[in-house]
Write an enzyme that holds these catalytic residues in place. Structure first.
Site, PDB file in Angstrom:
ATOM      1  N   HIS A 266       0.863  -1.181   0.000  1.00 19.46           N
ATOM      2  CA  HIS A 266       0.000   0.000   0.000  1.00 19.46           C
ATOM      3  C   HIS A 266       0.904   1.237   0.000  1.00 19.46           C
ATOM      4  CE1 HIS A 266      -2.864   2.914   1.773  1.00 19.46           C
ATOM      5  NE2 HIS A 266      -3.841   2.080   1.445  1.00 19.46           N
TER       6      HIS A 266
ATOM      7  N   ASP B 208       2.881  -4.980   7.778  1.00 16.10           N
ATOM      8  CA  ASP B 208       1.641  -4.216   7.663  1.00 16.10           C
ATOM      9  C   ASP B 208       0.480  -5.190   7.790  1.00 16.10           C
ATOM     10  OD1 ASP B 208      -0.610  -2.822   6.936  1.00 16.10           O
ATOM     11  OD2 ASP B 208       0.185  -2.060   5.044  1.00 16.10           O
TER      12      ASP B 208
ATOM     13  N   GLN C  33      -4.821  -5.802   6.696  1.00 16.82           N
ATOM     14  CA  GLN C  33      -5.742  -6.868   6.289  1.00 16.82           C
ATOM     15  C   GLN C  33      -5.522  -8.139   7.111  1.00 16.82           C
ATOM     16  OE1 GLN C  33      -8.118  -6.008   4.204  1.00 16.82           O
ATOM     17  NE2 GLN C  33      -7.142  -4.029   3.787  1.00 16.82           N
TER      18      GLN C  33
ATOM     19  N   LYS D  94     -10.622  -1.188  10.367  1.00 21.76           N
ATOM     20  CA  LYS D  94     -10.723  -2.355   9.491  1.00 21.76           C
ATOM     21  C   LYS D  94     -11.077  -3.623  10.268  1.00 21.76           C
ATOM     22  CE  LYS D  94      -7.459  -0.531   6.068  1.00 21.76           C
ATOM     23  NZ  LYS D  94      -8.376  -0.247   4.963  1.00 21.76           N
TER      24      LYS D  94
ATOM     25  N   CYS E 122      -4.791   2.653  -3.663  1.00 22.31           N
ATOM     26  CA  CYS E 122      -3.585   3.128  -2.980  1.00 22.31           C
ATOM     27  C   CYS E 122      -2.416   2.174  -3.204  1.00 22.31           C
ATOM     28  CB  CYS E 122      -3.836   3.316  -1.493  1.00 22.31           C
ATOM     29  SG  CYS E 122      -5.085   4.557  -1.116  1.00 22.31           S
TER      30      CYS E 122
END
Length: 408
Positions: free
Chosen positions: A122, A199, A202, A225, A366
Site C-alpha cells: 500500500h 503491515d 488486512q 478495518k 492506494c
C-alpha cells in the site's frame, strides 16, 4: 445459518437499503461496518466518560483512563505481545508506519543504508520509507511479485546486503488478497540482521496473529478495518527497538521531566503517545476484538470458506474477467478479489453495481506501483468478511454479469 444471522443482526448498517435494494457491502478491505457493541461503547465514552486520560483524579477521568488502558491489555492479549508496553496506540496503520519509518530511521539508518519494501505494498508502506531514504541518503529496494501476485521470496536473499537495515512487508495485500509467508520472510531477514515491519491492516482481520510466533519486530494495523472506531490504530514493537527509538511526536504526556536545559521522556508506551489521545475511539478496540474473535467460530469460518471458494471459481472461470492474486490453494487467499474486465472501465462497473445495491471499491486502491506492474490503471475489488453470505455472493455474480453485458 443461525450463526451468521445472529452476527449480522448486531451490525445496523447491514439491514439498510441502497436505491431501494438490500445493501450488499463488499468493501470491507477499505473499512468494515460497526457492530452495536462498538457503537454503544463509543456513545458511552462520549456521553458518560468524556474526560482526558492519565491526568485528572476525578471519576470521569478515571473511567476514561481505565477504558483506554484496558483496551491496550485486550490488544496485547489478542496478538500475543510479550508485554503491554509494546502496544502503542496511534490513529491508524498509516500513522504507525510513519512512526516507525521516522523513529527507527533516526536511530538506525544512515547514508548508504538500505530499506526493502515489496511490490505489493500500500502507498502507506512505501511513501514513508521513500521519505526516510531521501532524508538519510539511503536506498529503497523492492522485492517483486510474479504474474500470479506471489512475492518472489526466493529473490530476497540476494536483495539483502550488509547495508540493509529494515524490510517492510504486507501480511496480506489489499489488492491481491494473498497471505504472504511473513514468518519465512522474518526468519530470512533476521538471519541477516535485518528488522521487519509487517503491515497487518488486512492480516489482523483474516488471520490469527501471534507476533511472538511470527517474530516480527513491528506489526501495525488500523482499528476501523477490524470493527473499531475510525481514527484508531496499533503499533506493536519489540521493546528492544522501542526503547532505543526517539519519539516521533513530542508534547504533553510523553515526557518525564521538562526543563529549559533539557527534557526526559516517559517510559513505554507513553513515549510514543503525545498529546490528547483518541480515548473514546481506542476504548472501542475492546468490543471490536471481541467481535473479531466471535467471527472465528467454526460455523462462520466454514461459511466464509464456502463463499470464498464460490467467488474464486466464478471469477476465474469467466473469460471476460482477469483476476489478480491467484492462489495456489484456497487457504492462501482471503475473500478479497481484485479484477478487471476487458472492454469495461472499472469505475463504470462500480457505478452500475452501486445502483444494484452492491458496494465495491474501484481504482488504484492506494497501490499505484502494483497497478503499473500489472499494466492497468485500476481494478474493481470485492472484499468480504464473515458477515457476508452466500446469497450476497450469488447476487453479486449475477449483477456483475448484467453490468458487464451493459458495457460490452
Amino acid at each position: 445459518m443461525a450463526a451468521i444471522d445472529d452476527i449480522r443482526s448486531v451490525f445496523p448498517a447491514l439491514s439498510r437499503k441502497v436505491y431501494g435494494k438490500n445493501l450488499v457491502y463488499f468493501d470491507n478491505a477499505a473499512t468494515v461496518q460497526r457492530p452495536q457493541p462498538v457503537i454503544d461503547c463509543w456513545n458511552r465514552m462520549a456521553v458518560d466518560s468524556n474526560a482526558n486520560i492519565h491526568r485528572a483524579v476525578h471519576r470521569l477521568a478515571e473511567e476514561a483512563t481505565e477504558a483506554y488502558e484496558s483496551a491496550r491489555d485486550t490488544v496485547k492479549n489478542f496478538i500475543n505481545a510479550a508485554s503491554r508496553e509494546e502496544i502503542v496506540f496511534t490513529s491508524g496503520a498509516t500513522a504507525s508506519v510513519n512512526l516507525v519509518a521516522f523513529s527507527f530511521g533516526e536511530a538506525f539508518i544512515g547514508e548508504g543504508d538500505e530499506v526493502i519494501v515489496t511490490e505489493a505494498e500500500h502507498h502507506s508502506d512505501i511513501v514513508p520509507w521513500q521519505m526516510l531514504c531521501l532524508r538519510k541518503g539511503a536506498a529503497l529496494k523492492v522485492l517483486p511479485v510474479d504474474d500470479s501476485g506471489h512475492l518472489k521470496v526466493e529473490e530476497l536473499k540476494s536483495l539483502i546486503s550488509p547495508r540493509t537495515k529494515i524490510m517492510a512487508v504486507t501480511h496480506i495485500s489489499n489488492v491481491l488478497g494473498l497471505v504472504n509467508p511473513v514468518k519465512e520472510i522474518v526468519a530470512e531477514c533476521h538471519a541477516r540482521g535485518v528488522a521487519v515491519l509487517v503491515d497487518g491492516a488486512q492480516g489482523i482481520v483474516h488471520q490469527n496473529v501471534d507476533v511472538q510466533d511470527m517474530d516480527c519486530d513491528f506489526y501495525v494495523f488500523s482499528g476501523h478495518k477490524m470493527f473499531a472506531a475510525t481514527g484508531t490504530g496499533v503499533l506493536y514493537g519489540k521493546k528492544k527497538w522501542l526503547d532505543r527509538m526517539p519519539p516521533f511526536m513530542t508534547g504533553g504526556e510523553m515526557v518525564g521531566t521538562v526543563k529549559y536545559t533539557g527534557t526526559t521522556f516517559a517510559p513505554l508506551p507513553m513515549k510514543f503517545e503525545a498529546g490528547t489521545q483518541n480515548f473514546a475511539g481506542a476504548a472501542t478496540l475492546t468490543p471490536a476484538v471481541q467481535t473479531a474473535v466471535s467471527f472465528r467460530s467454526q460455523e462462520l469460518m466454514e461459511n466464509e470458506d464456502a463463499v470464498k471458494a464460490y467467488l474464486l471459481d466464478k471469477l476465474l472461470n469467466d473469460s471476460r474477467i482477469h483476476l489478480y492474486g491467484v492462489p495456489s490453494c484456497l487457504d492462501e487467499k482471503i475473500p478479497l478479489f481484485s479484477f478487471s474486465v476487458t472492454g469495461a472501465h472499472h469505475e463504470d462497473l462500480a457505478l452500475i453495481m452501486d445502483k444494484m445495491g452492491i458496494a465495491l471499491r474501484s481504482g488504484q486502491m492506494c497501490a499505484e506501483p502494483l497497478m503499473d506492474r500489472f499494466g492497468v490503471t485500476g481494478m474493481l475489488r470485492a472484499s468480504l468478511v464473515a458477515y457476508n453470505t452466500m446469497e450476497e455472493a450469488e447476487y453479486f455474480i449475477a449483477s456483475l454479469d448484467k453490468a458487464i453485458k451493459m458495457l460490452i
